[in-house]
Enzyme design. Structure first.
Site, mmCIF file in Angstrom:
data_model
loop_
_atom_site.group_PDB
_atom_site.id
_atom_site.type_symbol
_atom_site.label_atom_id
_atom_site.label_comp_id
_atom_site.label_asym_id
_atom_site.label_seq_id
_atom_site.Cartn_x
_atom_site.Cartn_y
_atom_site.Cartn_z
ATOM 1 N N TYR A 50 13.729 -12.941 3.767
ATOM 2 C CA TYR A 50 13.239 -11.747 4.327
ATOM 3 C C TYR A 50 13.808 -10.479 4.085
ATOM 4 O O TYR A 50 15.318 -10.513 4.225
ATOM 5 C CB TYR A 50 13.333 -12.101 5.877
ATOM 6 C CG TYR A 50 11.771 -12.090 6.575
ATOM 7 C CD1 TYR A 50 11.076 -10.744 6.423
ATOM 8 C CD2 TYR A 50 11.299 -13.077 6.691
ATOM 9 C CE1 TYR A 50 9.835 -10.679 6.951
ATOM 10 C CE2 TYR A 50 9.674 -12.992 7.334
ATOM 11 C CZ TYR A 50 9.274 -11.896 7.235
ATOM 12 O OH TYR A 50 7.821 -11.751 7.699
ATOM 13 N N GLU A 52 13.356 -6.953 5.360
ATOM 14 C CA GLU A 52 12.660 -5.581 5.880
ATOM 15 C C GLU A 52 13.710 -4.595 5.635
ATOM 16 O O GLU A 52 15.015 -4.637 5.885
ATOM 17 C CB GLU A 52 12.288 -5.778 7.113
ATOM 18 C CG GLU A 52 11.138 -6.592 7.315
ATOM 19 C CD GLU A 52 10.766 -6.933 8.896
ATOM 20 O OE1 GLU A 52 11.663 -6.435 9.777
ATOM 21 O OE2 GLU A 52 9.440 -7.145 9.100
ATOM 22 N N ASP A 196 -4.596 7.987 -8.322
ATOM 23 C CA ASP A 196 -4.419 6.043 -8.068
ATOM 24 C C ASP A 196 -4.665 5.689 -9.597
ATOM 25 O O ASP A 196 -5.808 5.869 -9.957
ATOM 26 C CB ASP A 196 -5.596 5.964 -7.239
ATOM 27 C CG ASP A 196 -5.893 4.127 -6.995
ATOM 28 O OD1 ASP A 196 -5.247 3.533 -7.675
ATOM 29 O OD2 ASP A 196 -6.547 3.836 -6.098
ATOM 30 N N THR A 222 -1.607 -0.571 -9.010
ATOM 31 C CA THR A 222 -1.433 -1.798 -8.675
ATOM 32 C C THR A 222 -0.508 -2.219 -9.989
ATOM 33 O O THR A 222 -0.343 -1.470 -11.084
ATOM 34 C CB THR A 222 -2.722 -2.516 -8.894
ATOM 35 O OG1 THR A 222 -3.222 -2.365 -10.123
ATOM 36 C CG2 THR A 222 -3.580 -2.204 -7.733
ATOM 37 N N LYS A 225 -3.011 -4.983 -13.473
ATOM 38 C CA LYS A 225 -4.304 -4.711 -14.010
ATOM 39 C C LYS A 225 -3.629 -4.546 -15.491
ATOM 40 O O LYS A 225 -3.186 -5.081 -16.321
ATOM 41 C CB LYS A 225 -5.218 -3.617 -13.514
ATOM 42 C CG LYS A 225 -5.525 -4.104 -12.170
ATOM 43 C CD LYS A 225 -6.363 -3.092 -11.612
ATOM 44 C CE LYS A 225 -6.688 -3.554 -10.153
ATOM 45 N NZ LYS A 225 -7.524 -2.385 -9.361
ATOM 46 N N ARG A 231 0.480 -9.723 -9.112
ATOM 47 C CA ARG A 231 -0.574 -8.859 -7.726
ATOM 48 C C ARG A 231 0.538 -8.418 -7.385
ATOM 49 O O ARG A 231 1.248 -8.823 -6.481
ATOM 50 C CB ARG A 231 -1.382 -9.851 -7.314
ATOM 51 C CG ARG A 231 -2.030 -10.936 -7.947
ATOM 52 C CD ARG A 231 -3.203 -11.519 -7.315
ATOM 53 N NE ARG A 231 -4.277 -10.409 -7.048
ATOM 54 C CZ ARG A 231 -5.071 -10.395 -8.278
ATOM 55 N NH1 ARG A 231 -5.141 -10.935 -9.598
ATOM 56 N NH2 ARG A 231 -6.211 -9.440 -8.150
#
Ligand code: PLP
Length: 416
Positions: A50, A52, A196, A222, A225, A231
């Site tokens: 974790y 954060e 984008d 992203t 692609k 991903r």
């Protein structure tokens, strides 16, 4: 214990999917094959941690290693795209875009983006998306005669509606985005411009599409692609002010702990994308798309905007006497994986539209070139023509055999 031992059912399904990917000519423009190195980074113990917060300002201890990994990913993104700030934590493209809204708009504010049926993304303010429900979306499209974005319409709509935020880029745009023209409109109305580049990030990184840097206030992408990473997603900015707003929006605004295994794999993909071979790859993706488009045109296919400048081709099948869905299903049975898609001004419904969308990122990753693109166009022509005559099965079976010979000759990266 190994996966095959613990869960043979899932292990077998993963193997089956790997075989399917190996044996198919993947023409879906938003997909790719990641390298073995990227896959390896994805399946690691980093998933156990974790983290954060951001490097040096975390809410959990034990970040000695994770801070270094995230910092490396950020530095590589900054250097590859030539920006001052990058955030590599967004879980995927849609949450990255939501962070852009959270950073620069309030619920009810007017925002502007390309309409979904014209090639925009759901998160650019389409009605079924949270971005269309919580904000007041204004949508631009393409000209009926050219199939290209109408910058006069964009400017008129922006002057009339004064959006806080303008999105450019999309999911089914076969032509270059004029980032400078969007920037001048955004400046004129005092809007934040978000580029984008989810689809074209690899082309931008490889110098095969103009960069939004220097024009857009924020860049969303992203990583899975054309960029050929895991991903995930990234948000980039030039000014400190925009970067601070984006960072706060991603965490604590929208997300909890970042996916550290993904962050590591993004870092690997960014390293790969900075190599000279990647620029060659990006340029070959475009050369292949042009070869594929030329051969389809020669065979009487109707391409939206008449061709392509990038990795993507949108085909209106109306002139071939068949709809997108039956064509895509027959092509899939023949080993040619596409997706059915609306075309601008489509008279048919989104779930049964007039077009199919194809692209060359995956076949180029397998090392295919222009000759293979012409062969793929010939197969598509045979199958689509047969579907229109309602007599496809024999041809589908034969084409599938020929496709298998091609895929065997061009092994996909990352697959065993
Ligand atoms: C793919 C895509 C997204 C969304 O990415 P997900 O990872 O599927 O959420 C956003 N914008 C554009 C333009 C895209 O092409």
């Amino acid at each position: 214990m190994s996966l095959a031992h613990v869960d043979p059912e899932i292990a077998d399904l993963i193997k089956a999917e790997e075989r399917r990917q190996a044996d198919t000519v993947k023409l879906i423009p938003s997909e790719n094959y990641v390298s073995k190195a990227v896959l390896e980074a994805t399946g690691t113990v980093l998933t156990n941690k974790y983290s954060e917060g951001y490097a040096g300002k975390r809410y959990y201890e034990g970040q000695q290693v994770i801070d270094q990994i995230e910092t490396l990913a950020i530095e590589r993104a900054k250097s590859l795209f030539g920006v001052n700030h990058a955030n590599v934590q967004p879980y995927s493209g849609s949450p990255a875009n939501l962070a852009v809204y959270l950073a620069f708009a309030s619920p009810g504010d007017t925002v502007m983006g390309m309409g979904l049926p014209f090639g925009g993304h759901l998160t650019h303010g389409w009605s079924v998306s949270a971005t269309g429900k919580w904000f007041n979306p204004v949508r631009y499209g393409v000209r009926r005669d050219t199939g290209r974005i109408d910058m006069d319409e964009v400017r008129e709509l922006a002057l009339e509606h004064r959006p806080k935020l303008i999105f450019c880029g999309g999911t089914a745009i076969p032509r270059r985005i004029d980032f400078a023209a969007f920037a001048s409109i955004a400046q004129e109305v005092g809007a934040v411009l978000a580029a984008d580049i989810a689809h074209i990030a690899g082309l931008v990184a490889g110098g095969a599409h103009p960069s939004p840097v220097g024009h857009a206030d924020v860049i969303s992408t992203t990583t899975h692609k054309t960029l050929r990473g895991p991903r995930g997603a990234m948000l980039m900015a030039t000014s400190d002010e925009h970067a601070t707003a984006l960072n706060k929006a991603v965490f604590p605004g929208l997300q909890g702990g970042p996916h550290n295994h993904t962050t590591a794999a993004i870092a690997v993909a960014l390293k790969e994308a900075a190599a000279p071979e990647f620029a060659a790859y990006a340029n070959q993706v475009v050369a292949n798309a042009k070869a594929l488009a030329d051969e389809l045109l020669a065979r009487g296919f109707d391409l939206v905007s008449g061709g392509t400048d990038n990795h993507l081709i949108l085909i209106d099948l109306t002139s071939k006497g068949v709809a997108g869905k039956p064509a895509a299903k027959a092509l899939d049975r023949a080993g040619l994986e596409t997706n059915y898609n609306t075309v601008p001004f489509d008279p048919r419904k989104p779930f049964d539209p007039s077009g199919i969308r194809i692209g060359t990122p995956s076949v180029t990753s397998r090392g295919m070139g222009e000759a293979e693109m012409r062969q793929i166009a010939a197969w598509m022509d045979e199958v689509v023509t047969a579907v229109a005559k309602d007599d496809a099965e024999e041809i589908v079976t034969r084409v599938h055999r020929e496709v298998s010979a091609l895929t065997a000759a061009f092994p996909a990266p990352g697959l065993s």
